[in-house]
Write a protein that holds these residues in place. Structure first.
Motif, PDB file in Angstrom:
ATOM      1  N   SER A 103      -1.684  27.342 -17.795  1.00  0.00           N
ATOM      2  CA  SER A 103      -1.979  26.914 -19.056  1.00  0.00           C
ATOM      3  C   SER A 103      -4.351  26.137 -18.791  1.00  0.00           C
ATOM      4  O   SER A 103      -5.040  25.985 -19.098  1.00  0.00           O
ATOM      5  CB  SER A 103      -1.835  26.173 -19.612  1.00  0.00           C
ATOM      6  N   ASP A 168       8.851  25.815 -23.087  1.00  0.00           N
ATOM      7  CA  ASP A 168       7.862  25.446 -23.260  1.00  0.00           C
ATOM      8  C   ASP A 168       6.620  26.091 -24.953  1.00  0.00           C
ATOM      9  O   ASP A 168       5.984  26.437 -23.893  1.00  0.00           O
ATOM     10  CB  ASP A 168       7.659  24.904 -22.473  1.00  0.00           C
ATOM     11  N   LYS A 170       4.094  25.371 -25.636  1.00  0.00           N
ATOM     12  CA  LYS A 170       2.464  25.087 -25.279  1.00  0.00           C
ATOM     13  C   LYS A 170       2.087  25.770 -24.183  1.00  0.00           C
ATOM     14  O   LYS A 170       1.126  25.036 -23.797  1.00  0.00           O
ATOM     15  CB  LYS A 170       2.775  23.348 -25.599  1.00  0.00           C
ATOM     16  N   ASN A 171       2.609  26.051 -23.776  1.00  0.00           N
ATOM     17  CA  ASN A 171       2.445  25.998 -22.268  1.00  0.00           C
ATOM     18  C   ASN A 171       2.300  27.510 -21.726  1.00  0.00           C
ATOM     19  O   ASN A 171       3.617  28.413 -21.820  1.00  0.00           O
ATOM     20  CB  ASN A 171       4.163  25.415 -20.924  1.00  0.00           C
ATOM     21  N   ASP A 172       0.972  28.058 -20.980  1.00  0.00           N
ATOM     22  CA  ASP A 172       1.302  29.838 -21.184  1.00  0.00           C
ATOM     23  C   ASP A 172       2.489  30.290 -19.963  1.00  0.00           C
ATOM     24  O   ASP A 172       3.313  31.734 -20.692  1.00  0.00           O
ATOM     25  CB  ASP A 172      -0.351  30.118 -20.790  1.00  0.00           C
ATOM     26  N   SER A 199       8.192  21.266 -26.535  1.00  0.00           N
ATOM     27  CA  SER A 199       7.053  20.869 -26.092  1.00  0.00           C
ATOM     28  C   SER A 199       6.645  20.072 -24.770  1.00  0.00           C
ATOM     29  O   SER A 199       7.576  19.098 -24.731  1.00  0.00           O
ATOM     30  CB  SER A 199       6.362  19.964 -27.535  1.00  0.00           C
ATOM     31  N   GLU A 200       5.847  20.089 -23.900  1.00  0.00           N
ATOM     32  CA  GLU A 200       5.431  19.368 -23.002  1.00  0.00           C
ATOM     33  C   GLU A 200       5.519  18.178 -23.092  1.00  0.00           C
ATOM     34  O   GLU A 200       4.370  18.240 -23.739  1.00  0.00           O
ATOM     35  CB  GLU A 200       4.353  19.793 -22.199  1.00  0.00           C
TER      36      GLU A 200
END
Ligand code: PHE
Length: 373
Positions: A103, A168, A170-172, A199-200
């Motif tokens: 990311s 997770d 939000k993590n590409d 989410s992280e």
């Protein structure tokens, strides 16, 4: 007057200092030295510094000493972008090394591409990173391969048929790896039962883990980073889930075992390198790394070192510090013998390399299996 002379003296000192530094060539590094995944950035920085210390001791690059300019992005994509802009505009670096997390590489790479400054990421495995453009390279494998490695490992080696996936969102990297794992696992005939997300930065995972447990999977695939993985493992055990937890290279940090403790015993994850690999390139590197830093390198340290070496090799072959020339030479990298394996850059600017599966046993991470591309 005295004040004026002082200012003048300081000013002249600075100018002379700068004059001396013109024999240096600047290479930029952006890394998560603080924040959520600080061990990633620290390890990468150590590997890169060791590489350039050796290169400088052998005379530097094209007759110039390399000066590394290292920017901390605090483990945040927005800061990664700012860091890269600073390296390019303020420091005028000839090339950029970084980031570890996909990311953050995805945030930094467009700036390098826009300014025609070559970037080599040591460890970002999401395919989109090098798709940003022809100035963006990596020295590691990509997640379609890593996902396939772990899906086959789960299905064929461990004989698992029902696996839950905890991503997770939000993590590409995490989202990509989850998809690639699922795709292969389904193709093999396995079932994905239970897809939950977090989410992280979260510290509470019991709600999702309770749902997962009620669906009775045999294992949980958690393509996340070490901070959350350690906590997830502990909470999963607290809730009585006893099956193996599986992951990818994001687990690679001494913190996984530190945070996870007995909860990660018997778990497996894929990675770029195994510190108990007896190959002499690996053991020699571990020796020099230990001498300098007093610790065993993890995969990011090894990949940081290899990325720096591959870049230096390209600059030598280019005989130039011009971005376009370095880019051209990077694209032609063939059979470079790195510590993490042989690096050949393909037409998509990725490296096809073997992966290893590691097992956590008695609080130690051990080599279990090697998978060729
Ligand atoms: N592959 C991870 C990513 O793309 C980063 C990573 C590499 C983490 C190596 C640990 C070890 O986000």
């Amino acid at each position: 007057m005295r004040k004026f002379l002082l200012v003048l003296a300081v000013g002249m000192g600075l100018v002379m200092g700068c004059g001396k530094k013109s024999d240096d060539v600047k290479i930029g590094v952006y890394a998560s030295l603080t924040g959520n995944t600080a061990t990633f950035g620290e390890s990468m920085r150590k590997g890169i510094e060791l590489a350039f210390e050796e290169i400088n001791a052998q005379g530097g690059l094209l007759g110039k000493k390399v000066r590394l300019i290292v920017e901390d992005d605090q483990s945040k994509p927005e800061e990664a972008k700012t860091a890269v802009v600073k390296l390019i505009k303020r420091d005028r670096v000839v090339a950029v090394l970084g980031e570890v997390a996909s990311s953050r590489s995805l945030a930094g790479a467009p700036e390098c591409q826009r300014s025609s400054v070559p970037m080599v990421t040591p460890a970002s495995t999401n395919p989109k990173v090098t798709e940003i453009g022809d100035y963006i390279f990596r020295v590691c494998f990509i997640d379609p391969f890593q996902g396939e490695v772990m899906a086959k490992f789960a299905y064929q080696t461990l004989g698992l048929r029902r696996v839950a996936v905890f991503t997770d969102v939000k993590n590409d990297y995490s989202v990509g790896l989850a998809n690639y794992f699922e795709k292969t696992f389904l193709e093999l005939g396995g079932k994905i039962i239970g897809e939950e997300s977090y989410s992280e930065g979260d510290i509470e995972f019991r709600a999702q883990l309770t749902t997962i447990k009620s669906q009775k999977p045999e294992a949980i695939f958690i393509p996340g980073y070490y901070t959350e993985v350690g906590l997830i493992a502990r909470q999963a055990r607290e809730l009585g889930f006893q099956g193996p937890l599986l992951g990818g290279d994001g687990w690679d940090s001494p913190k996984t075992v530190e945070i996870g403790g007995s909860a990660v015993e018997g778990c497996f994850f894929s990675n770029h390198y195994a510190s108990d690999d007896p190959a002499s390139v690996v053991q020699d590197f571990i020796r020099s790394f230990k001498e300098k830093y007093g610790e065993v390198p993890d995969a990011m340290a090894v990949l940081g070192y290899d990325a720096a070496r591959v870049l230096a090799d390209a600059i030598h072959r280019a005989s130039s510090f011009q971005g376009a020339k370095i880019r051209e030479a990077l694209a032609q990298t063939k059979g470079y013998e790195g510590v993490s394996g042989r690096v050949t850059i393909d037409q998509n600017r990725n490296a096809r390399k073997a992966a290893v599966v590691l097992k956590i046993e008695n609080g130690r991470v051990k080599f279990f299996k090697r998978v060729e591309p």
